[in-house]
Design a protein around this motif. Structure first.
Motif, PDB file in Angstrom:
ATOM      1  N   SER A 136      -6.590  14.743 -51.006  1.00 43.45           N
ATOM      2  CA  SER A 136      -6.206  15.932 -50.242  1.00 43.45           C
ATOM      3  C   SER A 136      -4.724  16.228 -50.427  1.00 43.45           C
ATOM      4  O   SER A 136      -3.909  15.321 -50.613  1.00 43.45           O
ATOM      5  CB  SER A 136      -6.503  15.723 -48.749  1.00 43.45           C
ATOM      6  OG  SER A 136      -5.708  14.668 -48.232  1.00 43.45           O
ATOM      7  N   ILE A 137      -4.374  17.510 -50.389  1.00 41.54           N
ATOM      8  CA  ILE A 137      -2.983  17.963 -50.476  1.00 41.54           C
ATOM      9  C   ILE A 137      -2.615  18.617 -49.156  1.00 41.54           C
ATOM     10  O   ILE A 137      -3.299  19.536 -48.702  1.00 41.54           O
ATOM     11  CB  ILE A 137      -2.793  18.979 -51.628  1.00 41.54           C
ATOM     12  CG1 ILE A 137      -3.213  18.363 -52.972  1.00 41.54           C
ATOM     13  CG2 ILE A 137      -1.350  19.453 -51.693  1.00 41.54           C
ATOM     14  CD1 ILE A 137      -3.188  19.350 -54.116  1.00 41.54           C
ATOM     15  N   ASN A 138      -1.546  18.122 -48.535  1.00 41.12           N
ATOM     16  CA  ASN A 138      -1.067  18.692 -47.280  1.00 41.12           C
ATOM     17  C   ASN A 138       0.385  19.125 -47.433  1.00 41.12           C
ATOM     18  O   ASN A 138       1.192  18.420 -48.053  1.00 41.12           O
ATOM     19  CB  ASN A 138      -1.193  17.675 -46.140  1.00 41.12           C
ATOM     20  CG  ASN A 138      -2.650  17.399 -45.788  1.00 41.12           C
ATOM     21  OD1 ASN A 138      -3.320  18.238 -45.205  1.00 41.12           O
ATOM     22  ND2 ASN A 138      -3.146  16.235 -46.160  1.00 41.12           N
ATOM     23  N   LEU A 139       0.682  20.274 -46.877  1.00 38.06           N
ATOM     24  CA  LEU A 139       2.030  20.832 -46.939  1.00 38.06           C
ATOM     25  C   LEU A 139       2.641  20.783 -45.549  1.00 38.06           C
ATOM     26  O   LEU A 139       2.186  21.463 -44.634  1.00 38.06           O
ATOM     27  CB  LEU A 139       1.970  22.279 -47.448  1.00 38.06           C
ATOM     28  CG  LEU A 139       3.292  23.004 -47.633  1.00 38.06           C
ATOM     29  CD1 LEU A 139       4.128  22.357 -48.728  1.00 38.06           C
ATOM     30  CD2 LEU A 139       3.043  24.478 -47.988  1.00 38.06           C
ATOM     31  N   ASN A 140       3.668  19.948 -45.394  1.00 37.31           N
ATOM     32  CA  ASN A 140       4.375  19.837 -44.119  1.00 37.31           C
ATOM     33  C   ASN A 140       5.679  20.609 -44.189  1.00 37.31           C
ATOM     34  O   ASN A 140       5.958  21.289 -45.180  1.00 37.31           O
ATOM     35  CB  ASN A 140       4.608  18.357 -43.795  1.00 37.31           C
ATOM     36  CG  ASN A 140       3.304  17.571 -43.757  1.00 37.31           C
ATOM     37  OD1 ASN A 140       2.301  18.046 -43.216  1.00 37.31           O
ATOM     38  ND2 ASN A 140       3.296  16.382 -44.341  1.00 37.31           N
ATOM     39  N   ASP A 141       6.508  20.506 -43.145  1.00 34.98           N
ATOM     40  CA  ASP A 141       7.738  21.290 -43.085  1.00 34.98           C
ATOM     41  C   ASP A 141       8.638  21.066 -44.293  1.00 34.98           C
ATOM     42  O   ASP A 141       9.185  22.013 -44.859  1.00 34.98           O
ATOM     43  CB  ASP A 141       8.514  20.972 -41.801  1.00 34.98           C
ATOM     44  CG  ASP A 141       7.905  21.665 -40.593  1.00 34.98           C
ATOM     45  OD1 ASP A 141       6.989  22.488 -40.785  1.00 34.98           O
ATOM     46  OD2 ASP A 141       8.330  21.385 -39.463  1.00 34.98           O
ATOM     47  N   ASP A 142       8.817  19.815 -44.683  1.00 37.94           N
ATOM     48  CA  ASP A 142       9.711  19.536 -45.804  1.00 37.94           C
ATOM     49  C   ASP A 142       9.142  18.503 -46.776  1.00 37.94           C
ATOM     50  O   ASP A 142       9.897  17.806 -47.455  1.00 37.94           O
ATOM     51  CB  ASP A 142      11.094  19.081 -45.296  1.00 37.94           C
ATOM     52  CG  ASP A 142      11.013  17.878 -44.366  1.00 37.94           C
ATOM     53  OD1 ASP A 142       9.907  17.324 -44.231  1.00 37.94           O
ATOM     54  OD2 ASP A 142      12.042  17.503 -43.789  1.00 37.94           O
ATOM     55  N   GLU A 143       7.820  18.410 -46.865  1.00 38.85           N
ATOM     56  CA  GLU A 143       7.227  17.479 -47.812  1.00 38.85           C
ATOM     57  C   GLU A 143       5.812  17.897 -48.191  1.00 38.85           C
ATOM     58  O   GLU A 143       5.108  18.577 -47.441  1.00 38.85           O
ATOM     59  CB  GLU A 143       7.205  16.055 -47.237  1.00 38.85           C
ATOM     60  CG  GLU A 143       6.291  15.893 -46.048  1.00 38.85           C
ATOM     61  CD  GLU A 143       6.376  14.497 -45.438  1.00 38.85           C
ATOM     62  OE1 GLU A 143       7.438  13.858 -45.554  1.00 38.85           O
ATOM     63  OE2 GLU A 143       5.377  14.061 -44.840  1.00 38.85           O
ATOM     64  N   ILE A 144       5.437  17.500 -49.402  1.00 41.06           N
ATOM     65  CA  ILE A 144       4.068  17.656 -49.890  1.00 41.06           C
ATOM     66  C   ILE A 144       3.488  16.247 -49.980  1.00 41.06           C
ATOM     67  O   ILE A 144       4.082  15.362 -50.597  1.00 41.06           O
ATOM     68  CB  ILE A 144       4.030  18.334 -51.262  1.00 41.06           C
ATOM     69  CG1 ILE A 144       4.639  19.740 -51.179  1.00 41.06           C
ATOM     70  CG2 ILE A 144       2.602  18.410 -51.788  1.00 41.06           C
ATOM     71  CD1 ILE A 144       4.840  20.394 -52.536  1.00 41.06           C
ATOM     72  N   GLU A 145       2.318  16.034 -49.380  1.00 40.86           N
ATOM     73  CA  GLU A 145       1.699  14.719 -49.373  1.00 40.86           C
ATOM     74  C   GLU A 145       0.303  14.803 -49.971  1.00 40.86           C
ATOM     75  O   GLU A 145      -0.487  15.669 -49.613  1.00 40.86           O
ATOM     76  CB  GLU A 145       1.630  14.165 -47.950  1.00 40.86           C
ATOM     77  CG  GLU A 145       1.209  12.707 -47.890  1.00 40.86           C
ATOM     78  CD  GLU A 145       1.318  12.118 -46.498  1.00 40.86           C
ATOM     79  OE1 GLU A 145       1.490  10.900 -46.377  1.00 40.86           O
ATOM     80  OE2 GLU A 145       1.224  12.898 -45.519  1.00 40.86           O
TER      81      GLU A 145
END
Length: 409
Positions: free
Chosen positions: A193-202
């Motif tokens: 899975s790809i998640n986009l947070n405030d200042d990071e891609i995980e």
């Protein structure tokens, strides 16, 4: 009064239905993933839209910046392309890792032609176009977009409607994330899975319960540009990702690496003539970026590993290891260990952390050496981390903090 309430209730229902179809209802059919794809990246466009709107509403200062954008630049929304609910990007088997493709439907040929001209695409002949970043091939009412044009003609037919006894749709690849990256093989498909947070891609595999934050925090405190520790399984997986399969040939059980960057004076010797036509030597200097590194290989069969390097002609008579382009260095063998290190000043590897990871910290010296990295995206990256423990994998791309979250930048 009752009639007004009924009207308001009816309007609310209509709005709710409209919002549902606009932002939640999705066509999950994946029509354009070819059968010779080995990596598929999906983006949930409607989920990304919802995340963008949510962030936009909570950052009022961004409202005024939107009005200052170049109004002459045609957006993707007005490009004449039909953007699917799930954007499908794929990589083909046995091609370079830098080559990625997507197939999109053309909804309005006139708008699309205007978009190509506006984005400075030039006609390369036979319905092919290119600009400084992308290549496009038009096939009837579809277009292929790629980071390369080398394999436009090698994109296979789309998967049949049945994919391992299941209809090929987004549910085969993506669960709860904003997107997914899937590795397809004959045996199985691995989804991350790809998640986009405030200042990071995980990026992490489904059900991942491992927390690498303690390790990352420790690595961040170090000064090294690159730190790595990998076992044989991870070496094999990473080398195969780059279309190499070194592990069986090398018999390497583990790898540890540490590197830093420094700016040094490089001597340039040239020759000229004086007024009497006598040859004279001219010495000048230029600044270059040089890595200081140490690579430690633990091997079950050092003789086999050493012979492999020799057969590849990677070891010179002076015991320099030429497979690494940064010279000079020295390679040596001691028991079950093979050590490769820079001679000017080596950045010594630390004690085993007994974890599998690769940690790359951003360094300003990179941008003066590699022009492809000299752009705002790479400059804003703080670090890139890869970690593995048992069956759990995680990749984190951390960006520098900004007043806006990543999706608004």
């Amino acid at each position: 009064m009752i009639r007004k309430k009924h009207i308001a209730f009816f309007i609310a229902i209509l709005l709710s239905i409209g919002v549902y179809f606009l932002f939640f209802q999705k066509d999950k059919n994946l029509k354009y993933i070819p059968e010779n794809a080995d990596i598929v990246v999906l983006l949930d466009v409607k989920k990304a839209t919802r995340q963008y709107i949510s962030s936009f509403i909570t950052h009022p200062s961004k409202w005024f910046e939107e009005g200052k954008k170049d109004k002459n630049k045609i957006s993707i929304k007005n490009s004449g392309l039909e953007i699917p609910d799930f954007l499908q990007v794929f990589h083909l088997k046995k091609t370079k890792i830098s080559e990625w493709y997507a197939i999109l439907e053309i909804d309005d040929q006139e708008k699309f032609s205007a978009f190509l001209k506006n984005r400075q695409f030039v006609n390369d002949g036979k319905d092919r176009f290119k600009n400084s970043q992308f290549f496009i091939k038009i096939e009837g009412e579809k277009c292929i977009v790629g980071t390369s044009n080398l394999n436009f003609d090698n994109i296979g037919k789309a998967f049949s409607q049945k994919f391992r006894n299941n209809k090929l749709n987004a549910d085969s690849f993506i669960k709860d994330g904003l997107g997914s990256i899937s590795f397809i093989s004959e045996l199985r498909t691995q989804n991350f899975s790809i998640n986009l947070n405030d200042d990071e891609i995980e990026i992490k595999n489904e059900g991942n319960a491992i927390d690498f934050e303690s390790l990352i925090s420790d690595l961040e405190k170090k000064t090294q540009f690159l730190q790595s520790e990998l076992d044989s399984e991870n070496i094999k997986k990473i080398s195969s990702f780059f279309n190499e399969n070194l592990n069986d040939s090398l018999s390497v059980n583990s790898l540890k690496m540490s590197a830093n960057l420094s700016e040094v004076n490089d001597t340039i010797i040239s020759y000229g003539y004086d007024d009497n036509f006598n040859e004279i030597e001219k010495i000048s200097y230029q600044k270059i970026v040089q890595p200081d590194y140490e690579i430690l290989l633990q091997t079950s069969n050092p003789e086999k590993t050493w012979s492999y390097f020799q057969n590849k002609k990677w070891i010179t008579a002076q015991n320099q290891f030429t497979a690494i382009p940064f010279q000079p260095n020295l390679i040596s063998k001691n028991g079950n260990q093979i050590l490769i290190k820079s001679t000017r000043e080596s950045d010594k590897v630390e004690e085993n952390k007994n974890q599998n990871f690769v940690f790359v910290k951003n360094n300003p010296l990179l941008f003066s050496s590699f022009k492809t990295l000299n752009n705002p995206i790479f400059k804003n990256i703080e670090y890139i981390f890869y970690g593995n423990k048992n069956q759990d994998y995680s990749v984190k791309i951390k960006f520098k903090k900004d007043k806006y979250p990543l999706i608004l930048r």
